[in-house]
Design a protein around this motif. Structure first.
Motif, PDB file in Angstrom:
ATOM      1  N   LEU A 136      -2.479 -14.084   0.619  1.00 52.07           N
ATOM      2  CA  LEU A 136      -1.348 -13.213   0.950  1.00 52.07           C
ATOM      3  C   LEU A 136      -0.077 -14.042   0.894  1.00 52.07           C
ATOM      4  CD1 LEU A 136      -2.918 -11.269   3.973  1.00 52.07           C
ATOM      5  CD2 LEU A 136      -3.087 -10.784   1.527  1.00 52.07           C
ATOM      6  N   GLU A 137       0.944 -13.521   0.233  1.00 54.71           N
ATOM      7  CA  GLU A 137       2.148 -14.297  -0.048  1.00 54.71           C
ATOM      8  C   GLU A 137       3.407 -13.500   0.265  1.00 54.71           C
ATOM      9  OE1 GLU A 137       1.918 -14.915  -4.226  1.00 54.71           O
ATOM     10  OE2 GLU A 137       0.025 -16.023  -4.168  1.00 54.71           O
ATOM     11  N   ASP A 138       4.524 -14.217   0.326  1.00 52.91           N
ATOM     12  CA  ASP A 138       5.839 -13.574   0.398  1.00 52.91           C
ATOM     13  C   ASP A 138       6.365 -13.351  -1.018  1.00 52.91           C
ATOM     14  OD1 ASP A 138       5.837 -13.579   3.138  1.00 52.91           O
ATOM     15  OD2 ASP A 138       7.007 -15.431   3.324  1.00 52.91           O
ATOM     16  N   LYS A 139       7.245 -12.395  -1.160  1.00 57.37           N
ATOM     17  CA  LYS A 139       7.931 -12.172  -2.432  1.00 57.37           C
ATOM     18  C   LYS A 139       9.342 -11.671  -2.154  1.00 57.37           C
ATOM     19  CE  LYS A 139       6.638  -7.330  -3.342  1.00 57.37           C
ATOM     20  NZ  LYS A 139       8.020  -6.820  -3.448  1.00 57.37           N
ATOM     21  N   GLU A 140      10.149 -11.672  -3.174  1.00 54.72           N
ATOM     22  CA  GLU A 140      11.515 -11.183  -3.017  1.00 54.72           C
ATOM     23  C   GLU A 140      11.522  -9.673  -2.831  1.00 54.72           C
ATOM     24  OE1 GLU A 140      14.015 -12.368  -6.184  1.00 54.72           O
ATOM     25  OE2 GLU A 140      13.741 -14.520  -5.874  1.00 54.72           O
ATOM     26  N   ASP A 141      12.436  -9.223  -2.004  1.00 57.28           N
ATOM     27  CA  ASP A 141      12.619  -7.784  -1.801  1.00 57.28           C
ATOM     28  C   ASP A 141      13.280  -7.194  -3.045  1.00 57.28           C
ATOM     29  OD1 ASP A 141      13.145  -5.222  -0.998  1.00 57.28           O
ATOM     30  OD2 ASP A 141      14.142  -5.776   0.872  1.00 57.28           O
ATOM     31  N   THR A 142      12.594  -6.262  -3.676  1.00 52.80           N
ATOM     32  CA  THR A 142      13.133  -5.646  -4.899  1.00 52.80           C
ATOM     33  C   THR A 142      13.856  -4.335  -4.604  1.00 52.80           C
ATOM     34  OG1 THR A 142      10.983  -4.582  -5.295  1.00 52.80           O
ATOM     35  CG2 THR A 142      11.391  -6.712  -6.375  1.00 52.80           C
ATOM     36  N   GLY A 143      14.162  -4.108  -3.326  1.00 50.12           N
ATOM     37  CA  GLY A 143      14.895  -2.913  -2.960  1.00 50.12           C
ATOM     38  C   GLY A 143      14.105  -1.907  -2.163  1.00 50.12           C
ATOM     39  N   ASP A 144      12.768  -2.136  -2.054  1.00 50.31           N
ATOM     40  CA  ASP A 144      11.948  -1.190  -1.300  1.00 50.31           C
ATOM     41  C   ASP A 144      11.607  -1.704   0.090  1.00 50.31           C
ATOM     42  OD1 ASP A 144      10.272  -3.240  -1.947  1.00 50.31           O
ATOM     43  OD2 ASP A 144       8.757  -2.021  -2.974  1.00 50.31           O
ATOM     44  N   GLY A 145      12.166  -2.875   0.453  1.00 46.12           N
ATOM     45  CA  GLY A 145      11.918  -3.436   1.778  1.00 46.12           C
ATOM     46  C   GLY A 145      10.604  -4.176   1.910  1.00 46.12           C
ATOM     47  N   ASP A 146       9.818  -4.214   0.840  1.00 48.01           N
ATOM     48  CA  ASP A 146       8.517  -4.870   0.873  1.00 48.01           C
ATOM     49  C   ASP A 146       8.662  -6.324   0.431  1.00 48.01           C
ATOM     50  OD1 ASP A 146       5.888  -5.546   0.934  1.00 48.01           O
ATOM     51  OD2 ASP A 146       5.241  -4.246  -0.718  1.00 48.01           O
ATOM     52  N   VAL A 177     -26.498  -3.134  -8.763  1.00 45.10           N
ATOM     53  CA  VAL A 177     -25.650  -4.318  -8.641  1.00 45.10           C
ATOM     54  C   VAL A 177     -26.328  -5.310  -7.704  1.00 45.10           C
ATOM     55  CG1 VAL A 177     -23.419  -5.212  -7.895  1.00 45.10           C
ATOM     56  CG2 VAL A 177     -23.544  -2.970  -8.989  1.00 45.10           C
ATOM     57  N   ARG A 178     -26.288  -6.573  -8.096  1.00 39.75           N
ATOM     58  CA  ARG A 178     -26.819  -7.616  -7.228  1.00 39.75           C
ATOM     59  C   ARG A 178     -25.859  -8.799  -7.226  1.00 39.75           C
ATOM     60  NH1 ARG A 178     -31.036  -8.748  -9.720  1.00 39.75           N
ATOM     61  NH2 ARG A 178     -30.916 -10.983 -10.193  1.00 39.75           N
ATOM     62  N   ILE A 179     -25.451  -9.217  -6.055  1.00 37.54           N
ATOM     63  CA  ILE A 179     -24.592 -10.392  -5.888  1.00 37.54           C
ATOM     64  C   ILE A 179     -25.346 -11.397  -5.043  1.00 37.54           C
ATOM     65  CG2 ILE A 179     -22.429 -11.266  -4.922  1.00 37.54           C
ATOM     66  CD1 ILE A 179     -21.180  -8.555  -5.500  1.00 37.54           C
ATOM     67  N   GLU A 180     -25.457 -12.608  -5.552  1.00 37.07           N
ATOM     68  CA  GLU A 180     -26.220 -13.645  -4.867  1.00 37.07           C
ATOM     69  C   GLU A 180     -25.354 -14.866  -4.598  1.00 37.07           C
ATOM     70  OE1 GLU A 180     -29.553 -14.495  -7.350  1.00 37.07           O
ATOM     71  OE2 GLU A 180     -30.468 -12.513  -7.111  1.00 37.07           O
ATOM     72  N   ASP A 181     -25.284 -15.252  -3.327  1.00 36.90           N
ATOM     73  CA  ASP A 181     -24.605 -16.482  -2.921  1.00 36.90           C
ATOM     74  C   ASP A 181     -23.145 -16.501  -3.357  1.00 36.90           C
ATOM     75  OD1 ASP A 181     -24.308 -18.936  -1.738  1.00 36.90           O
ATOM     76  OD2 ASP A 181     -25.019 -20.070  -3.471  1.00 36.90           O
ATOM     77  N   MET A 182     -22.382 -15.536  -2.849  1.00 36.85           N
ATOM     78  CA  MET A 182     -20.953 -15.467  -3.159  1.00 36.85           C
ATOM     79  C   MET A 182     -20.137 -15.815  -1.925  1.00 36.85           C
ATOM     80  SD  MET A 182     -18.715 -12.336  -4.776  1.00 36.85           S
ATOM     81  CE  MET A 182     -16.924 -12.481  -4.937  1.00 36.85           C
ATOM     82  N   GLY A 183     -18.953 -16.343  -2.155  1.00 32.41           N
ATOM     83  CA  GLY A 183     -18.020 -16.602  -1.073  1.00 32.41           C
ATOM     84  C   GLY A 183     -16.740 -15.815  -1.265  1.00 32.41           C
ATOM     85  N   PHE A 184     -16.079 -15.498  -0.159  1.00 34.78           N
ATOM     86  CA  PHE A 184     -14.788 -14.806  -0.224  1.00 34.78           C
ATOM     87  C   PHE A 184     -13.885 -15.386   0.856  1.00 34.78           C
ATOM     88  CE2 PHE A 184     -11.912 -11.578   1.497  1.00 34.78           C
ATOM     89  CZ  PHE A 184     -11.176 -11.271   0.353  1.00 34.78           C
ATOM     90  N   SER A 185     -12.671 -15.762   0.460  1.00 37.67           N
ATOM     91  CA  SER A 185     -11.708 -16.233   1.456  1.00 37.67           C
ATOM     92  C   SER A 185     -10.428 -15.420   1.344  1.00 37.67           C
ATOM     93  CB  SER A 185     -11.398 -17.726   1.256  1.00 37.67           C
ATOM     94  OG  SER A 185     -10.589 -17.923   0.111  1.00 37.67           O
ATOM     95  N   MET A 186      -9.757 -15.251   2.472  1.00 43.16           N
ATOM     96  CA  MET A 186      -8.441 -14.613   2.491  1.00 43.16           C
ATOM     97  C   MET A 186      -7.531 -15.467   3.363  1.00 43.16           C
ATOM     98  SD  MET A 186      -7.227 -10.745   3.580  1.00 43.16           S
ATOM     99  CE  MET A 186      -7.438 -10.994   5.352  1.00 43.16           C
ATOM    100  N   LYS A 187      -6.546 -16.077   2.735  1.00 41.75           N
ATOM    101  CA  LYS A 187      -5.613 -16.935   3.453  1.00 41.75           C
ATOM    102  C   LYS A 187      -4.234 -16.284   3.477  1.00 41.75           C
ATOM    103  CE  LYS A 187      -8.007 -21.236   2.289  1.00 41.75           C
ATOM    104  NZ  LYS A 187      -8.445 -21.525   3.667  1.00 41.75           N
ATOM    105  N   ASN A 188      -3.640 -16.290   4.637  1.00 41.53           N
ATOM    106  CA  ASN A 188      -2.300 -15.732   4.784  1.00 41.53           C
ATOM    107  C   ASN A 188      -1.293 -16.866   4.711  1.00 41.53           C
ATOM    108  OD1 ASN A 188       0.040 -14.409   5.418  1.00 41.53           O
ATOM    109  ND2 ASN A 188      -0.729 -13.453   7.283  1.00 41.53           N
ATOM    110  N   TYR A 189      -0.645 -17.027   3.545  1.00 38.26           N
ATOM    111  CA  TYR A 189       0.375 -18.046   3.356  1.00 38.26           C
ATOM    112  C   TYR A 189       1.775 -17.450   3.449  1.00 38.26           C
ATOM    113  CZ  TYR A 189      -2.840 -21.799   1.980  1.00 38.26           C
ATOM    114  OH  TYR A 189      -3.809 -22.777   1.982  1.00 38.26           O
ATOM    115  N   GLY A 190       1.850 -16.196   3.888  1.00 39.37           N
ATOM    116  CA  GLY A 190       3.140 -15.544   4.044  1.00 39.37           C
ATOM    117  C   GLY A 190       3.754 -15.830   5.403  1.00 39.37           C
ATOM    118  N   SER A 191       4.902 -15.236   5.653  1.00 40.71           N
ATOM    119  CA  SER A 191       5.617 -15.484   6.906  1.00 40.71           C
ATOM    120  C   SER A 191       5.164 -14.564   8.034  1.00 40.71           C
ATOM    121  CB  SER A 191       7.125 -15.322   6.676  1.00 40.71           C
ATOM    122  OG  SER A 191       7.411 -14.044   6.126  1.00 40.71           O
ATOM    123  N   LYS A 192       4.432 -13.481   7.691  1.00 37.97           N
ATOM    124  CA  LYS A 192       3.965 -12.539   8.711  1.00 37.97           C
ATOM    125  C   LYS A 192       2.498 -12.821   9.003  1.00 37.97           C
ATOM    126  CE  LYS A 192       7.126  -8.955   7.049  1.00 37.97           C
ATOM    127  NZ  LYS A 192       7.227  -7.591   6.441  1.00 37.97           N
TER     128      LYS A 192
END
Length: 446
Positions: A136-146, A177-192
């Motif tokens: 998760l990252e910060d970005k410039e506000d393009t006018g929608d406040g996001d 579907v079969r998924i074997e030995d998977m990893g998932f990470s979510m890092k918040n590098y934003g300001s919020k």
């Protein structure tokens, strides 16, 4: 004249036949050549090179093998972020440059499935030894406040449309579907960021050993759906899911799971309906305040050692109970309706409806509830209260031994400063009580 015409026709047919044979030979040679892994890998690399120019990423793989109308195998595929970001609050943290990698991706399909009118149709798909890293990252506000985004959107240059368009097209359908030995990470590098008090860190989620067996996985009309036969994983906080199963639909701001069964080392929960509602995936970085939960709970076994990973202030609470009923709201502000509970070690049971606010800060958490049909013994009540105390024990067992009390009550106030209005009856008579219970769970109290 007829003989001449006949001769011309025979020659023409012969030439036509030789032409067909030549074309068939060329096509066969091409088909055979395309089945050679080295040729397939070289052609795939050319295709990837063409795609990379449109992405903020580099895509690589060791080998690709295609068996026409049967199987596609890709070995050691990797997607590398060209411009990984720093954590705005701690630039010393390592940047996450690998968005996705997998040792093997295998897809099997039928000739019939290739000629469906819409989307990709596979008989089965297998992903082995994979890792996906969402940032998760910060970005410039393009006018929608996001001002928030993520590496997935940036890498694939996904833009939020000014007017959301809902397509009814089917993108893909996979039977198994079969998924074997998977990893998932979510890092918040934003300001919020979400303040961390323990349990699962939603700013640094790290899920390992993900194994999934699913069927009828489909993405159509903006909604992903499928049936999970079995899902297991562990998170670095210590939480472990031994088995999840259910039929799920994900999309358009909702995750809906029917017939959800959750088994971990402590609890066994059965939910005919479980739903999460959220604005977007970034809401999960502030799970307790921005993800709304609605659930119907069938007869289940709940151990509070499960809950403390999601509400860390409950750590140390060893309450175990059979429960059923309905829950709705956010973790820090939720409603319960006709929750029936029975303490596992006996002596305390009933049903409750009401509102709880303030989790994860248990000392500031408040409860406003109506309790009906509460049956308890003095010992059972003491055991229940003891589970919520940081230290010591509410030893009430020496009072009114063997007597069962029945009550309806109204409860309100903070958990550590609770007001109770109750009408209590037993074989010895009736008592109307207006009680104030305090200093039971505060961490700074003896």
């Amino acid at each position: 004249m007829d003989h001449q015409i006949s001769s011309i026709i025979r020659k023409a047919l012969k030439i036509f036949w030789l032409t067909i044979v030549a074309i068939a030979a060329v096509l066969s040679a091409v088909a055979l050549t395309l089945q050679v892994p080295q040729v397939q890998t070289r052609l795939a690399r050319k295709a990837v090179d063409a795609v990379e120019g449109k992405l903020d990423a580099e895509i690589s793989f060791e080998k690709i093998h295609f068996q026409p109308f049967r199987t596609l195998l890709v070995k050691n595929v990797t997607i590398i972020d060209r411009n990984p970001v720093y954590d705005v609050d701690d630039p010393a943290k390592a940047r996450v440059d690998t968005f996705f990698r997998a040792e093997y991706i295998t897809a099997r399909f039928s000739f019939k499935g290739l000629f469906k009118q819409e989307g990709i149709h596979l008989d089965d798909a297998v992903i082995e030894n994979a890792q996906m890293n969402l940032v998760l990252e910060d970005k410039e506000d393009t006018g929608d406040g996001d001002t928030s985004t993520d590496n997935l959107s940036r890498i694939f240059r996904l833009k939020k449309p000014e007017t959301p368009k809902r397509s009814e097209k089917e993108i893909f359908h996979i039977k198994d579907v079969r998924i074997e030995d998977m990893g998932f990470s979510m890092k918040n590098y934003g300001s919020k960021k979400t303040p961390y008090h323990g349990g699962i860190d939603w700013n640094d989620l790290d899920v390992r050993d993900i194994c999934i067996t699913a069927e009828e996985l489909q993405f159509k009309a903006g909604i992903m759906s499928g049936k999970a036969e079995d899902l297991s994983f562990r998170e670095k906080s210590g939480y472990r899911a031994e088995s999840f199963s259910g039929s799920a639909r994900v999309g358009r701001g909702k995750t809906i799971v029917e017939n959800l069964i959750i088994k971990d080392p402590w609890s066994d929960l059965h939910l005919p309906m479980f739903m999460m509602s959220y604005d977007n995936v970034k809401a999960f970085s502030d799970f307790i305040s921005r993800v709304k939960i609605d659930a119907v709970i069938d007869d289940s076994h709940l151990d509070f050692r499960t809950l403390h990973y999601f509400a860390p202030e409950l750590e140390g609470n060893t309450l175990k109970a059979g429960i059923s009923g309905k829950v709705s709201g956010f973790v820090d502000n939720f409603n319960i309706h006709d929750i029936r509970f029975a303490q596992e070690d006996g002596g305390f049971s009933g049903r409750v409806s009401g509102t709880m606010k303030g989790i994860p800060d248990i000392e500031e958490t408040s409860l406003e509830a109506s309790v009906k049909g509460l049956n308890f013994t003095a010992e059972g009540l003491g055991n229940f209260l003891s589970k919520w105390m940081h230290e010591g024990k509410a030893d009430l067992g020496r009072f009114a031994r063997g007597i069962i009390f029945m009550t309806d009550a109204e409860v309100y106030g903070k958990l550590d400063d609770m007001n109770v209005r109750a009408g209590i009856t037993s074989i010895t008579g009736r008592l109307d009580a207006d009680l104030s219970i305090g200093n039971m769970i505060a961490s700074d109290k003896p």
